[in-house]
Every structure is written in C-alpha cells, then in structure tokens.
Motif scaffolding. Structure first.
Motif, PDB file in Angstrom:
ATOM      1  N   ILE A   1       0.877  -1.217   0.003  1.00 41.39           N
ATOM      2  CA  ILE A   1      -0.051   0.045  -0.133  1.00 41.39           C
ATOM      3  C   ILE A   1       0.783   1.516  -0.031  1.00 41.39           C
ATOM      4  O   ILE A   1       0.600   2.151  -0.748  1.00 41.39           O
ATOM      5  CB  ILE A   1      -0.993  -0.095   1.087  1.00 41.39           C
ATOM      6  CG1 ILE A   1      -2.036  -1.160   0.964  1.00 41.39           C
ATOM      7  CG2 ILE A   1      -1.784   1.147   1.456  1.00 41.39           C
ATOM      8  CD1 ILE A   1      -2.908  -1.377   2.316  1.00 41.39           C
ATOM      9  N   GLU A   2       1.791   1.350   0.616  1.00 34.28           N
ATOM     10  CA  GLU A   2       2.688   2.479   0.943  1.00 34.28           C
ATOM     11  C   GLU A   2       3.480   2.567  -0.370  1.00 34.28           C
ATOM     12  O   GLU A   2       3.659   3.631  -0.963  1.00 34.28           O
ATOM     13  CB  GLU A   2       3.773   2.199   2.239  1.00 34.28           C
ATOM     14  CG  GLU A   2       4.546   3.489   2.106  1.00 34.28           C
ATOM     15  CD  GLU A   2       5.706   3.237   3.210  1.00 34.28           C
ATOM     16  OE1 GLU A   2       6.596   4.121   3.340  1.00 34.28           O
ATOM     17  OE2 GLU A   2       5.401   2.313   3.950  1.00 34.28           O
ATOM     18  N   ARG A   3       3.857   1.524  -0.948  1.00 37.25           N
ATOM     19  CA  ARG A   3       4.705   1.791  -2.442  1.00 37.25           C
ATOM     20  C   ARG A   3       3.600   2.252  -3.447  1.00 37.25           C
ATOM     21  O   ARG A   3       3.961   3.030  -4.288  1.00 37.25           O
ATOM     22  CB  ARG A   3       5.057   0.342  -2.622  1.00 37.25           C
ATOM     23  CG  ARG A   3       5.979   0.346  -3.908  1.00 37.25           C
ATOM     24  CD  ARG A   3       6.603  -1.104  -4.447  1.00 37.25           C
ATOM     25  NE  ARG A   3       7.479  -1.468  -3.314  1.00 37.25           N
ATOM     26  CZ  ARG A   3       7.060  -2.847  -2.733  1.00 37.25           C
ATOM     27  NH1 ARG A   3       5.704  -3.653  -2.990  1.00 37.25           N
ATOM     28  NH2 ARG A   3       7.699  -3.161  -1.872  1.00 37.25           N
ATOM     29  N   TYR A   4       2.380   1.718  -3.467  1.00 34.58           N
ATOM     30  CA  TYR A   4       1.374   2.037  -4.424  1.00 34.58           C
ATOM     31  C   TYR A   4       1.050   3.660  -4.161  1.00 34.58           C
ATOM     32  O   TYR A   4       1.141   4.291  -5.125  1.00 34.58           O
ATOM     33  CB  TYR A   4       0.020   1.322  -4.022  1.00 34.58           C
ATOM     34  CG  TYR A   4      -1.134   1.704  -4.935  1.00 34.58           C
ATOM     35  CD1 TYR A   4      -1.265   1.331  -6.354  1.00 34.58           C
ATOM     36  CD2 TYR A   4      -2.088   2.517  -4.593  1.00 34.58           C
ATOM     37  CE1 TYR A   4      -2.119   1.477  -7.150  1.00 34.58           C
ATOM     38  CE2 TYR A   4      -3.165   2.689  -5.442  1.00 34.58           C
ATOM     39  CZ  TYR A   4      -3.172   2.234  -6.601  1.00 34.58           C
ATOM     40  OH  TYR A   4      -4.012   2.737  -7.466  1.00 34.58           O
ATOM     41  N   LEU A   5       0.999   4.174  -2.966  1.00 29.34           N
ATOM     42  CA  LEU A   5       0.734   5.415  -2.841  1.00 29.34           C
ATOM     43  C   LEU A   5       1.780   6.333  -3.123  1.00 29.34           C
ATOM     44  O   LEU A   5       1.743   7.558  -3.398  1.00 29.34           O
ATOM     45  CB  LEU A   5       0.072   5.892  -1.448  1.00 29.34           C
ATOM     46  CG  LEU A   5      -1.157   5.192  -0.898  1.00 29.34           C
ATOM     47  CD1 LEU A   5      -1.338   5.287   0.306  1.00 29.34           C
ATOM     48  CD2 LEU A   5      -2.163   5.547  -1.798  1.00 29.34           C
ATOM     49  N   SER A   6       2.951   5.952  -2.882  1.00 29.92           N
ATOM     50  CA  SER A   6       4.166   6.786  -3.090  1.00 29.92           C
ATOM     51  C   SER A   6       4.475   7.091  -4.400  1.00 29.92           C
ATOM     52  O   SER A   6       5.318   7.776  -4.862  1.00 29.92           O
ATOM     53  CB  SER A   6       5.605   5.873  -2.532  1.00 29.92           C
ATOM     54  OG  SER A   6       5.617   4.775  -3.252  1.00 29.92           O
ATOM     55  N   LYS A   7       3.612   6.250  -5.491  1.00 29.37           N
ATOM     56  CA  LYS A   7       3.937   6.717  -6.949  1.00 29.37           C
ATOM     57  C   LYS A   7       3.579   7.981  -7.210  1.00 29.37           C
ATOM     58  O   LYS A   7       3.995   8.484  -8.356  1.00 29.37           O
ATOM     59  CB  LYS A   7       2.818   5.539  -7.617  1.00 29.37           C
ATOM     60  CG  LYS A   7       3.421   4.057  -7.782  1.00 29.37           C
ATOM     61  CD  LYS A   7       2.717   3.276  -8.381  1.00 29.37           C
ATOM     62  CE  LYS A   7       3.091   1.787  -8.484  1.00 29.37           C
ATOM     63  NZ  LYS A   7       2.466   1.090  -9.355  1.00 29.37           N
ATOM     64  N   ILE A   8       2.736   8.595  -6.465  1.00 26.82           N
ATOM     65  CA  ILE A   8       2.189   9.985  -6.731  1.00 26.82           C
ATOM     66  C   ILE A   8       3.059  10.973  -5.889  1.00 26.82           C
ATOM     67  O   ILE A   8       3.067  10.830  -4.666  1.00 26.82           O
ATOM     68  CB  ILE A   8       0.737  10.370  -6.122  1.00 26.82           C
ATOM     69  CG1 ILE A   8      -0.164   9.167  -6.741  1.00 26.82           C
ATOM     70  CG2 ILE A   8       0.272  11.534  -6.545  1.00 26.82           C
ATOM     71  CD1 ILE A   8      -1.555   9.020  -6.554  1.00 26.82           C
ATOM     72  N   SER A   9       3.748  11.531  -6.271  1.00 27.47           N
ATOM     73  CA  SER A   9       4.725  12.456  -5.710  1.00 27.47           C
ATOM     74  C   SER A   9       4.184  13.495  -4.658  1.00 27.47           C
ATOM     75  O   SER A   9       3.189  14.122  -4.987  1.00 27.47           O
ATOM     76  CB  SER A   9       5.722  13.198  -6.484  1.00 27.47           C
ATOM     77  OG  SER A   9       4.939  14.376  -7.298  1.00 27.47           O
ATOM     78  N   GLY A  10       4.991  13.837  -3.759  1.00 29.40           N
ATOM     79  CA  GLY A  10       4.216  14.912  -2.872  1.00 29.40           C
ATOM     80  C   GLY A  10       4.122  16.337  -3.398  1.00 29.40           C
ATOM     81  O   GLY A  10       2.921  17.059  -3.209  1.00 29.40           O
ATOM     82  N   PRO A  11       4.958  16.814  -4.160  1.00 29.03           N
ATOM     83  CA  PRO A  11       4.821  18.093  -4.890  1.00 29.03           C
ATOM     84  C   PRO A  11       3.432  18.054  -5.729  1.00 29.03           C
ATOM     85  O   PRO A  11       2.946  19.171  -5.987  1.00 29.03           O
ATOM     86  CB  PRO A  11       6.174  18.322  -5.668  1.00 29.03           C
ATOM     87  CG  PRO A  11       7.030  17.528  -5.006  1.00 29.03           C
ATOM     88  CD  PRO A  11       6.286  16.357  -4.413  1.00 29.03           C
TER      89      PRO A  11
END
Length: 523
Positions: free
Chosen positions: A383-393
């Motif tokens: 789940i964390e890896r999936y969500l991290s595909k969208i960058s914070g900026p």
C-alpha cells in the motif's frame, strides 16, 4: 511580363497571401510564383518547406491538369516567404496552384490582394480540409484582408470570426471562378444561438449517478472554486461518472473562452465534422500509458498536448498511480501557471492550459481496502509503495481529496433521483459570482488559484474557526501547504453559503476534504 514562344500565354510573377500554423497561431506566408519560359522545365520550391510541402508540387501539377488547366512546361520557382521558419502543412496547395495559374496567364484577377487562400488539393482538384482554419481567419482579419478562401469542410469554424468574409470552395475550379468573378460565392454566415442550440447541451446529468451525495457535494465545491480534485475509492463506486458530468455544473463557456478553446482543437484537427465552435467544456481522459509529449505537447514543430486540449475544461486522470511518475511530474508547472511553454530550435511556443484537474485512484493495489464486502490482501508495504507513486509536490497541487465509498443496494435500486446538475450548477454560479466581485478586474482568478497574499486578504476566519484550524494542524499532522489549501477550499464553501467570513462549519468541511493528509489513512 513575357510571352511564351507560341504566344499562347504570358508569364509574370504572381503573389498571394496564405497562412501556416505554428503551435496554435497562424503566421502569414506570402506565396510567390515565378515562371521562366526560357529555362529548363523544372519546379523549384524554396522557403524552408518540410517534406509534406515539397511533395505538394506533384499533387498540384496533376490537380491543374485534371481540372482542365495547363501545366506550364517551363521552370517554375515557388517561394514561401518568410524563409526563417519551417512550413509543414498541406494548406499551401491551393494558393500555390492559384499562383501558378496567375503567373502563367491562365488566371487574371485583382482579388489576390483582398482574399487569402488555404486548402489542400486532391489529384482531381478537389479542395480538402486543413488544420487551423480558425486561427487563419483570425490572422487574415488582423492582416486587413476582406476575406479568406477555405475548403467547404473548414468554412463553419472559420466563419465564427467577425469582420471577414469566409468563402467556401470545393474545388480548384471553384476557387478560380471566384477570383475571376465568373462564380460568385456568398460568405458563410454564423449564428451563435444556432450553434449553442446544436452543440451546447450535454447528453447526461448528475441525476444519473445513484447515491454518492457526499461526493456530489465535494464535486460542487471543486467546481465552484476550480479546485483540483482527487477521488479515492474501490472499482465501480462511480468515480468516472462523477468526473464525466463535471462540465454540466460548470458555468457555460463565454464567447471568448469558446474561441480560445476552439483554436486549439482547430490547430490539431480535432473539431467534429460540422462543428463550428466548442460550446461544451472539453473533457479529456488520456490513458495512463500516455507519453510526456502526449500530455503536455511536443514535436519538432510543437503541437498541443492533452493539458492544452483540456483548456477551460477538465483533465481526468483515471488510475492516477498507474501513470508514469516522470510524466506526471511535467504537469506541476502547467498546473501552477495555467500555461505550457515548449522550446525548440525553431522557437518557443506557449499553449494555454487553464484547466481543472480531476483524478481517481484505488485505495490500494487490489482496490478493495476499506470495502465492507470484499477483503483486501495488500500488505502495508504494498500500500505504501502504491501511494508513493504520486509525488508529494504533485499531491500538494490537489486541493480536495475525498473517499468515494461503495453504493448500498437500497440506493442503487431507489427510484428517486439524486441531486440534479441544474441544482448543483446554480450553486456553482452563485459562488463564482461572489469570486468575480471579490477579485474585480482579474475575471479569470478563482479561489483555487489565489496567491498567498490573496489568501491572507480574503480568507478571514472567525475566532472559533481560527482555533479549530490550529487544532487541526497540530492534532492531524497537516502541513503548511495543506494550511493554504484548506483556507482556499473554506473560502469557496463560504461563498456557496454566501457568507462574508469563514466560520467553523466551512472550515470543518474543508478539513474533511484532506483525506491523504491524515496520517491515520495511510497507515
């Protein structure tokens, strides 16, 4: 001027104006045709012509002969001026053919100085449609021309330009007949009311979406302030339906907005057959395999991408984490500046990109995290890896993120209609009117695009609301960037309520629209 050896026709230099599309703008190009009877028979084309234009000489020769005219058996020199930028379109066929006929004495006219011409020729002399006729008509008017000769298929889009006669021709012979005065052709009329009646209505409504009243409320807020929106939910919960109907609640396109958007579609040849103007807000939904050039534009001679095709409309990115991360990153600057600048050796081109970004994603790789009836098998690491595909900026540029839950059977089977688009649109228009009065001269500014100094000026909180925001910042772990976004959205919610100041209910709702900022959600 000179006569041919058999005195059958004379030779001279012919000039007429045409146009070349660069980006979405039309640039004037002067076509000069010179015929030298004493030289070796040959056709020479100069003026930084690309391959499509160089090949046009063969099409033009056969079109002349097959239309009943004579192809001069002499040296023909065709110059496309100015020569400092490339010409790649096939729209030069018709003006070149007319220039050859005039230079060889087969066409006598005084109208070249009054009427420009554009069009591609088929081998039988039929005039085919071209890209960018609307921009060409605008440029012809700017050049002081009385009219523009265009293919019949392009006549309706070019006719929307006031102050210039748009003359439709279906063949080379018709164009010659018009220039010589043998065949009078009436300009194409245009009626805004008729165009709105024909193309200005949407075939769907938010009443088609069963349930999801909370999501509809969030969509209304997003539309009212032109806030970027992210919807998170399992497959089949209605995220795409909610996005597709956004245009039905946004204010109608103004005449200026319609013209700006239509120019883009005209330049890339995306107008539907018979369509003169875009009167519905564009809705673009590119697949997640799209390239960077496809999204923001590109090419050796730059052309608009999906971001610009969504100008004054909606760009919908479904399955957001499946997009290439580098592709998504190139959107950051256009979302901030509402324009795209592409630099090439031949020059820089700026495309407009004032749009509303709407995106959708699953809560996890399998899509069923939090679903009450289906079990999620994803590990926390997945789940964390999936969500991290969208960058914070990039996520920081999305003002509203909401969960779209599965719809219960009782709501799906209910015969009563949900909230209609008309009701939602009335609320949006009230809020937009408040913003128009607030921002005054800058009519394009909305709450979603307020700068920090404008946030400080216009997003005034009551004492209770200020205490609530402070508590939310500390207890929910919200970032400083989230602080500004909450204030922007709160201002829009207050505008929907026609309230002068932001109060606790407005702020509470805005905080609830920050799903991904809650640390508990990502755990």
């Amino acid at each position: 001027m000179a006569w041919s050896a058999d005195k059958s026709y004379f030779f001279m230099l012919a000039k007429l104006l045409t146009y070349s599309i660069f980006g979405i703008d039309a640039r004037p190009v002067e076509v000069e045709v010179d015929i030298s009877p004493a030289s070796m028979p040959k056709t020479i084309l100069v003026g930084l012509a690309e391959a499509a234009v160089k090949e046009s000489t063969h099409r033009i020769e056969r079109a002349l002969v097959n239309s009943g005219y004579t192809r001069p058996v002499d040296r023909i020199v065709i110059n496309l001026s100015p020569a400092d930028f490339p010409k790649e379109a096939s729209s030069f066929d018709l003006p070149i053919a007319l220039g050859v006929l005039a230079a060889s004495g087969q066409l006598e006219t005084s109208l070249f100085s009054e009427y420009s011409a554009v069009g591609e020729l088929a081998l039988d002399g039929v005039v085919r449609k071209v890209r960018g006729a609307l921009s060409m008509a605008l440029q012809a008017r700017a050049n002081g021309k009385k009219g523009l000769i265009v293919p019949v298929e392009n006549s309706r889009e070019a006719a929307v330009v006031d102050g210039i006669d748009v003359i439709p021709v279906g063949s080379l012979a018709e164009a010659v007949g018009f220039y010589t005065g043998v065949l009078p052709i009436d300009p194409v009329p245009f009626s805004w009311d008729d165009a709105v009646e024909e193309h200005g209505t949407y075939p769907f409504d938010y009443s088609d979406v069963k349930g999801q009243e909370m999501a509809k409320r969030a969509v209304t807020v997003a539309a009212a302030g032109r806030h970027h929106l992210l919807m998170i939910g399992s497959p089949g919960t209605g995220k795409t339906l909610l996005a597709q109907r956004l245009g039905t609640i946004l204010p109608p396109l103004s005449a200026e907005e319609s013209l700006e958007t239509t120019r883009i579609y005209s330049a890339v040849g995306r107008l539907e057959e018979g369509e003169s103007l875009l009167l519905q807000r564009p809705f673009r939904s590119p697949h997640h395999t799209i390239s960077q050039a496809g999204l923001v534009g590109g090419g050796s001679i730059p052309t608009p991408g999906e971001i610009s095709l969504a100008h004054h409309g909606i760009l919908f990115l479904d399955e957001l984490p499946e997009f290439n991360r580098n592709t998504l990153e190139v959107m950051r600057q256009p979302l901030e500046e509402s324009r795209v600048t592409i630099s090439r050796a031949v020059g820089s081109v700026t495309f407009p990109a004032s749009l509303m970004l709407v995106s959708a994603m699953n809560p996890c790789p399998c899509g069923y995290r939090g679903d009450p009836k289906r079990q999620c098998h994803c590990s926390p690491m997945q789940i964390e890896r999936y969500l991290s595909k969208i960058s914070g900026p990039l996520l920081d540029r999305i003002d509203i993120h909401i969960e779209v839950p599965p719809v219960p059977f009782r709501e799906l089977s209910a015969r009563t209609e949900g909230t209609r688009s008309e009701t939602m649109r009335e609320q949006v228009i009230v809020a937009r009117e408040a913003q128009r009065e607030r921002f005054g001269k800058d009519g394009s500014l909305v709450n979603g695009t307020m700068a920090p100094q404008q946030i400080r000026k216009y997003c005034k909180l009551s004492k209770e609301a200020e205490s609530l925001l402070k508590a939310a910042m500390e207890e929910m772990g919200l970032s400083a960037r989230a602080h500004d976004k909450i204030l922007r959205v709160s201002r829009t919610i207050a505008d929907l309520d026609q309230a002068e100041f932001i109060d606790v209910p407005h702020l509470t709702e805005a905080i609830n629209y920050r799903t991904l900022d809650r640390s508990s959600w990502t755990q």
